[in-house]
Design an enzyme around this catalytic site. Structure first.
Site, PDB file in Angstrom:
ATOM      1  N   ASP A   6      90.847   3.394 -53.747  1.00 19.00           N
ATOM      2  CA  ASP A   6      90.448   2.764 -53.156  1.00 19.00           C
ATOM      3  C   ASP A   6      90.540   0.480 -52.821  1.00 19.00           C
ATOM      4  OD1 ASP A   6      89.134   1.643 -49.855  1.00 19.00           O
ATOM      5  OD2 ASP A   6      88.155   3.846 -50.269  1.00 19.00           O
TER       6      ASP A   6
ATOM      7  N   HIS B   8      86.644  -2.379 -47.438  1.00 21.58           N
ATOM      8  CA  HIS B   8      86.425  -1.179 -47.728  1.00 21.58           C
ATOM      9  C   HIS B   8      86.332  -0.006 -48.696  1.00 21.58           C
ATOM     10  CE1 HIS B   8      88.407   2.990 -46.615  1.00 21.58           C
ATOM     11  NE2 HIS B   8      88.329   2.420 -45.482  1.00 21.58           N
TER      12      HIS B   8
ATOM     13  N   SER C 102      87.556   7.407 -42.315  1.00 18.39           N
ATOM     14  CA  SER C 102      87.292   6.731 -43.660  1.00 18.39           C
ATOM     15  C   SER C 102      85.867   6.620 -43.755  1.00 18.39           C
ATOM     16  CB  SER C 102      88.063   5.078 -43.527  1.00 18.39           C
ATOM     17  OG  SER C 102      88.693   4.419 -44.583  1.00 18.39           O
TER      18      SER C 102
END
EC number: 3.4.21.-
Length: 832
Positions: free
Chosen positions: A172, A247, A609
């Site tokens: 990520d 994120h 996600s």
């Protein structure tokens, strides 16, 4: 090898949170003399030499030091072969090797000219030369919604033990190691680092010593491909494992964040957060960056390293934005590296993608990858505004309320002298306080227009809030502009009283009331104010009980495409669905992934996600209870126990349109939700499992027409070494998909009893046949003991010629309470 012989494909990978847009494709090699190439060799990678899967692998927690030593020795030998090949072929020419891939695939990436790539491709020991491709960035309540505190967590000894000893690897944007969600000092129960994990904690200026601990046990970053292109700015892009986007921090906390962490946003306390497996360990492999995303060469290096380090589960909240070209979608460098990861006993979870709700929009393809779609959950933050005419209008917004009524002022009626709407065409969006007369706004509720520019990220609620504060407004209210009609609105944090009215009808009601109360100057008719007043109630308290879950409009849908010509595969995707809308998670204060939460330590995000790490965390609970489970066994436990009904006992619904999604919805099919909605507690006691191993996946790949050379390219194994091939529908999956049923087809499924008691269990088989299809399952009743396996014969016959997909279910009902759910999908039916 000529140019047309090179495998050339470029596809974006998106971090699949719905607020981020993918960039268009580009072929950078048309304008540069050298580029990054991914080269694979015929010989097998290190993991293939173990000859073992799962329970005997490094990832079982029982691997011996001699096994690990042999693997490391083999890896070092492969690296020497790579270096020797480059020296022998390119000699003293300029080139730059970026990575040696040795654990999951045997190959390397390097900066080469086209001629150099051609010369390498011509070598006998080289099987494949692929151009690197661009990759790009695409809770306080969900543990309760999933029943973890009184269900799955209790079976593991409570939240202080849930996920203990399991290592999750996240590919990520990195992590913020200072966040309390990743501290190892939250409880008195001391963490111990799993002995099977051999990863390291990288130390850089941006990730200083002490960043890792016994919770966050590994962190690396991968950027060689980005560096070779000159797109990485070490200061702006955080050339370290630190998360400058947000994120990666969010997804890690959803899966494995600590339990009971206070969520404070915009100064408001909003509850406590927890990951699904709060005691699981986290290993970070940063390969995406906030300004440009990333590149496949770096992604593959991250996956390869994660597997070599000994992670048990890999979470991938990234997907391609289009289908890989070639004979099948499964043959791309990332999916093939993940196949080797599965051989090593690693369970891989991937987001389905945010390209829904159209059919065939699936962005995760391979049967060895567990694909997760997104649903809503039952918590909402309701806000409202009470007008002076006693009309109450609902809306959204994480904001406090005004205690009393205040006058309203429309933004376009509060302009400074000399400023007109023509001078500042977007002045109604309240993005610049210098356009307004403070005396006309002070102490009033400022009314602004919410347009499509907010959805695109050009304008922001945060900037409008700053405008309102600069003008000392009493509050802020947004009405929906026609350009933004139909888009689903989320609750943005507001540090002053505020509300977003998301309904066009309610927005018009507000404007009608305001306009009916306008005050005008005698003679000229100039507007000098309004007598309208209102009171914002506030939206800090959540409410529960709405119909949930429902499949979100953005969640990608099946059927699974076999190739880029829209041919359907006999593989069911998604595998299941999990919460992915309005999910609270940890956030990096420096993160730029969402405008509304910049500077905050928590953020509310939506997208597949967010769904994927929910399942990743629950998979860690299964791995903890059944440490010798293969990846397929974990997938089976999750799938066969999934729920088909919402909280009200009705069939789960699926949103069908992007605009006004709650108006257009219908019952979800397996192409919307796979096996159903994840049921964490039931997944820890599935009764029966459908197991499958690497050899079966290889037989499946070898059964694809024309696949033999491609299989050899990626795995170093010849299809001739496998005595038979398998059709996709014959894989021992906990589902059945038949894209084209001509006459009759029989498939077999093997079920194994893994119940924790030694007592036999008797199962009765029931089914609901798809339309225009007859179904027969034998035996219709069977008794199975612990550890025993039974074979089921499933026979499907087309009754009519129909080209529309139809769906059914097969259920195995045990006399000790176990229920095994097998979804069935048949697309084309041709009666013979």
């Amino acid at each position: 090898m000529d140019e047309s012989s090179l495998v050339r494909f470029v596809f974006l990978l998106c971090l699949v949170s719905s607020s981020v847009f993918c960039l268009a494709e580009s072929d950078q090699n048309a304008t540069v003399s050298s580029a990054v190439y991914i080269v694979t060799l015929k010989d097998r990678p290190s993991v293939h030499f173990s000859g073992r899967e799962s329970s005997d692998s490094k990832h079982s927690l029982t691997a011996t030091s001699s096994q690990i030593y042999r693997t490391l020795n083999r890896s070092a030998s492969i690296i020497r072969v790579h270096d020797s090949l480059l020296r022998n072929v390119l000699r003293k020419e300029n080139y730059l090797k970026l990575y040696s891939y040795h654990y999951l695939i045997n190959g390397f990436s390097a900066v080469l000219t086209r001629k150099q790539a051609d010369r390498l491709a011509a070598r006998e020991e080289v099987e494949n030369v692929v151009l690197d491709f661009l990759v790009e960035k695409a809770t306080t309540h969900t543990p309760q919604f999933l029943g973890l505190p009184r269900g799955a967590w209790l079976r593991d000894g409570g939240s202080e033990y849930a996920g203990e000893g399991v290592v999750i690897g996240f590919i990520d944007t990195g992590i913020d190691p200072t966040h309390p969600s990743f501290s190892d000092k939250i409880s008195g129960h001391t963490y111990s680092v799993p002995p099977h994990f051999t990863g390291v904690c990288e130390v850089t200026i941006g990730f200083p010593p002490g960043s890792c601990n016994r919770k966050l046990i590994g962190a690396r970053h991968f950027a060689e491909s980005a560096l070779s292109r000159g797109v990485l700015n070490s200061s702006q892009d955080d050339a370290s494992p630190f998360d400058g986007e947000g994120h990666g921090t969010h997804t890690a906390s959803v899966a494995a964040g600590n339990h009971g962490i206070p969520v404070v946003v915009a100064g408001h306390r909003l509850g406590n957060a927890s990951g699904m497996a709060p005691r699981a360990h986290i290993a970070i492999y940063k390969a995406l960056y906030k300004r440009f995303g990333g590149f496949a060469a770096d992604i593959i290096a991250a996956i390869d390293q994660a597997a070599q380090d000994g992670v048990d589960i890999i979470n991938l909240s990234i997907t391609p934005n289009r289908r890989p070209p070639g004979i099948a979608t499964f043959f791309n460098p990332i999916d093939m590296a993940l196949l080797s990861a599965v051989k090593a006993g690693i369970f891989v979870v991937q987001a389905a993608g945010n390209t829904g709700p159209a059919p065939k929009s699936m962005s995760s393809f391979s049967p060895w990858i567990f694909t997760v779609g997104a649903t809503s959950h039952d918590r909402v933050y309701s806000n409202s505004i009470i007008l002076g005419n006693n009309v109450t209008i609902p809306g959204v917004g994480l904001a406090s309320g005004t205690r009393i009524m205040h006058k309203l002022v429309l933004a376009t009626h509060a302009l400074r002298n000399g400023t007109t709407v023509m001078d500042a065409i977007y002045v109604g969006e309240c993005q610049d306080s210098s356009s307004f007369d403070q005396k006309l706004v002070q102490g009033k509720i400022l009314v602004c227009s919410y347009t499509v520019r907010f959805i695109l990220g050009v304008s922001t609620i945060k900037q409008a809030l700053l405008t309102a504060k600069n003008l000392t407004a009493a509050g802020l209210v947004f009405y929906i502009d026609p350009s933004a009609t139909g888009f689903q609105m989320t609750s943005s944090p507001m540090d002053i009283p505020g509300i977003l009215i998301s309904s066009p009808q309610d927005s018009q009601a507000l404007l009608r009331y305001y306009n009916s109360s306008l005050l005008r100057e005698n003679g000229s008719g100039k507007i000098v104010g309004s007598a309208s007043v209102a009171k914002i109630v506030g939206g800090m308290r959540p409410t529960y009980g709405i119909t949930a879950p429902k499949v979100m409009y953005f969640s990608a849908r099946g059927p699974d495409p076999e190739d880029d010509s829209f041919v359907d595969a006999d593989i069911m995707k998604p595998n299941l669905v999990a919460p992915g809308n309005a999910i609270w998670g940890a956030w990096s204060p420096l993160g730029i992934g969402t405008n509304d939460f910049q500077g905050e330590r928590f953020a509310m995000e939506s997208g597949t996600s967010m769904s994927a790490p929910h399942v990743t965390g629950i998979a860690a609970l299964i791995k903890q209870k059944f440490p010798h489970f293969t990846p397929a066994a974990i997938a089976s436990a999750l799938s066969t126990t999934a729920s088909l009904s919402d909280r009200k006992g009705e069939h789960i619904m699926a949103q069908r349109t992007v605009l006004n999604p709650d108006i257009s919805q219908s019952p979800a099919t397996p192409f919307d939700m796979g096996s159903g909605f994840v049921n964490a507690t039931a997944a820890l006691d599935p009764g029966l499992i459908f197991d499958i191993g690497y050899n079966e996946y290889m037989k499946f790949l070898c059964g694809i027409n024309g696949s033999s050379p491609v299989v050899l390219n990626y795995t170093g194994e010849s299809c001739s070494s496998y005595n038979s091939s398998l059709a996709a529908s014959d894989l021992n999956l906990p589902s059945v998909t038949i894209a084209k049923l001509v006459g009759t087809r029989a498939v077999l499924r093997w079920v194994t009893n893994i119940a924790t008691t030694a007592t036999n269990e008797t199962y009765i088989v029931g089914w609901m046949a798809p339309d225009s299809v007859s179904v027969k399952v034998s035996p219709a009743k069977f008794t199975i003991g612990n550890g025993q396996t039974r074979v089921l014969s499933l026979v499907f016959r087309a009754m009519k010629n129909v080209s529309m997909a139809s769906f059914g279910r097969i259920g195995l009902f045990g006399d000790r309470g176990h229920v095994v759910n097998i979804p069935v999908a048949v697309i084309y039916k041709i009666a013979v």
